[in-house]
Write a protein that holds these residues in place. Structure first.
Motif, short mmCIF file in Angstrom:
data_model
loop_
_atom_site.label_atom_id
_atom_site.label_comp_id
_atom_site.label_asym_id
_atom_site.label_seq_id
_atom_site.Cartn_x
_atom_site.Cartn_y
_atom_site.Cartn_z
N ASP A 54 0.83 -1.20 0.00
CA ASP A 54 0.00 0.00 0.00
C ASP A 54 0.87 1.25 0.00
O ASP A 54 0.69 2.15 -0.82
N VAL A 55 1.83 1.31 0.92
CA VAL A 55 2.70 2.48 1.03
C VAL A 55 3.45 2.71 -0.28
O VAL A 55 3.54 3.83 -0.79
N ALA A 291 11.92 8.90 2.28
CA ALA A 291 11.61 8.98 3.71
C ALA A 291 10.39 8.12 4.05
O ALA A 291 10.36 7.49 5.12
N ARG A 292 9.41 8.06 3.16
CA ARG A 292 8.22 7.25 3.43
C ARG A 292 8.59 5.77 3.47
O ARG A 292 8.08 5.01 4.29
N PHE A 293 9.47 5.35 2.58
CA PHE A 293 9.89 3.96 2.57
C PHE A 293 10.71 3.64 3.83
O PHE A 293 10.50 2.60 4.47
N SER A 295 10.52 4.93 6.65
CA SER A 295 9.69 4.96 7.86
C SER A 295 9.06 3.60 8.15
O SER A 295 8.66 3.34 9.30
N ILE A 296 8.95 2.74 7.15
CA ILE A 296 8.40 1.40 7.38
C ILE A 296 9.50 0.33 7.31
O ILE A 296 9.22 -0.86 7.19
N GLY A 297 10.73 0.77 7.37
CA GLY A 297 11.85 -0.16 7.37
C GLY A 297 12.21 -0.68 5.99
O GLY A 297 12.91 -1.68 5.86
N ALA A 298 11.72 -0.02 4.94
CA ALA A 298 11.96 -0.46 3.58
C ALA A 298 13.09 0.31 2.93
O ALA A 298 13.28 1.50 3.21
N GLU A 299 13.82 -0.36 2.07
CA GLU A 299 14.85 0.30 1.27
C GLU A 299 14.32 0.50 -0.13
O GLU A 299 13.97 -0.46 -0.82
N PRO A 300 14.25 1.76 -0.61
CA PRO A 300 13.82 2.00 -1.98
C PRO A 300 14.79 1.36 -2.97
O PRO A 300 16.00 1.34 -2.73
#
Length: 331
Positions: A54-55, A291-293, A295-300
């Protein structure tokens, strides 16, 4: 299969591919790419709102809307481990106006389900992987292991007595555990839950010996001493907690990426695939998107369609073996 990550923007291979495409494309194809999109784009999401799919879809959709002036609609079709949305995407017109935010399950489901109404490889055209999230191996503090090697040694003294929780059969948290057991040669009892949150709570409470937790919940719990973090599942250490080793440092060959990427229906024109690849990769370089990625522990991520396609094929082969060895079945 190696994670096809490029730090920001298109990789050199993608730039070369785009240049060759521009040079070789027919006049009609060039006009098509330049005019695309002329109507709203739909991104299917096969999981509940609020998760990484979703994010990622919302972030990408917002950026493409700003860039192209056409609405990007996020269409949630959760259920059956993403298979409902995947089937819809497979049967959609191959014109670039229907995409799917695919995830780890896309490469695993063909091995878990006896029959699917689509072919996960043949029916899709990869666009790019847009994010990867590490899982975190955590144990209850009562477990006398402070490293993966110590955990494996301890588990060998207690076959089938230790427990490992997961978000459910076939999820990345479950298969991370099965891969660890397979490589480490240990027998640990799997306890499936309906999501990571209840497994997290029971691991803190001591009802479970261990689990492969999410980064954003596991790291804070480890810092407060409620859990002990032993390793991350990705090939390299996670930048948000560089003091936690990668499990592969103790178990060579261990690597699990909870990945997320865009797919289009097979037959989508190549010039549209490359335009999407370029624009999404550029969008993921923007600070607010990154930054949004994070924030959920994801690496773009950023990669070529070919790199992403090869990665998916490698994932399918890898997890087919693990599912078979573990004897996993999903009704």
């Amino acid at each position: 299969m190696k994670n096809p990550n490029r730090r920001c923007g298109l990789s050199p291979a993608a730039v070369t591919a785009a240049a060759l495409l521009a040079a070789l494309a027919s006049f009609a194809g060039a006009v098509q790419a330049q005019s695309y999109p002329v109507k709203p784009i739909r991104i299917l999401v096969g999981f509940a709102a609020g998760g990484p799919s979703d994010v990622g879809a919302r972030t990408i959709g917002q950026k493409l809307t700003e860039k192209w002036g056409q609405p990007v609609v996020i269409d949630f079709r959760p259920g059956a481990a993403g298979n409902i949305a995947t089937d819809m995407a497979a049967k959609a017109p191959a014109d670039g106006y229907t995409l799917i935010a695919a995830a780890f399950a896309h490469a695993v489901n063909p091995s878990l389900y006896a029959k699917l109404p689509f072919d996960a490889a043949r029916d899709f055209a990869p666009v790019l992987m847009f994010a990867s999230i590490a899982n975190l191996l955590v144990v209850h503090p009562s477990i006398p292991a402070r490293s993966v090697k110590e955990l494996i040694a301890f588990a060998k003294t207690k076959p089938d007595q230790l427990t490992i929780g997961s978000a459910g059969a076939g999820t990345s948290s479950h298969l991370s555990g099965e891969l660890m057991k397979m490589i480490g040669g240990v027998r640990i009892t799997h306890v499936p839950y309906k999501g990571l949150a209840p497994a997290h709570v029971d691991t803190i409470g001591g009802q479970l010996s261990m689990m492969f937790d999410g980064i954003v919940t596991g790291v804070p719990a480890a810092k407060t001493g409620r859990l002990r973090a032993l390793g991350v599942t990705t090939a390299k250490r996670w930048q948000g907690a560089p003091d936690i080793p990668a499990i592969s440092e103790s178990l060579p060959g261990f690597e699990v990426n909870s990945w997320y990427g865009l797919l289009a229906p097979a037959g989508t024109p190549r010039d549209i695939i490359m335009r999407l690849n370029t624009e999404v990769a550029n969008a993921l370089c923007e600070p607010d998107a990154r930054a949004r990625f994070y924030s959920i522990g994801a690496e773009p991520m950023s990669n070529t369609p070919e790199e992403f396609g090869a990665f998916i094929q490698g994932e399918m082969t890898k997890w087919a073996k693990v599912v078979k060895v573990a004897g996993i079945k999903v009704e």
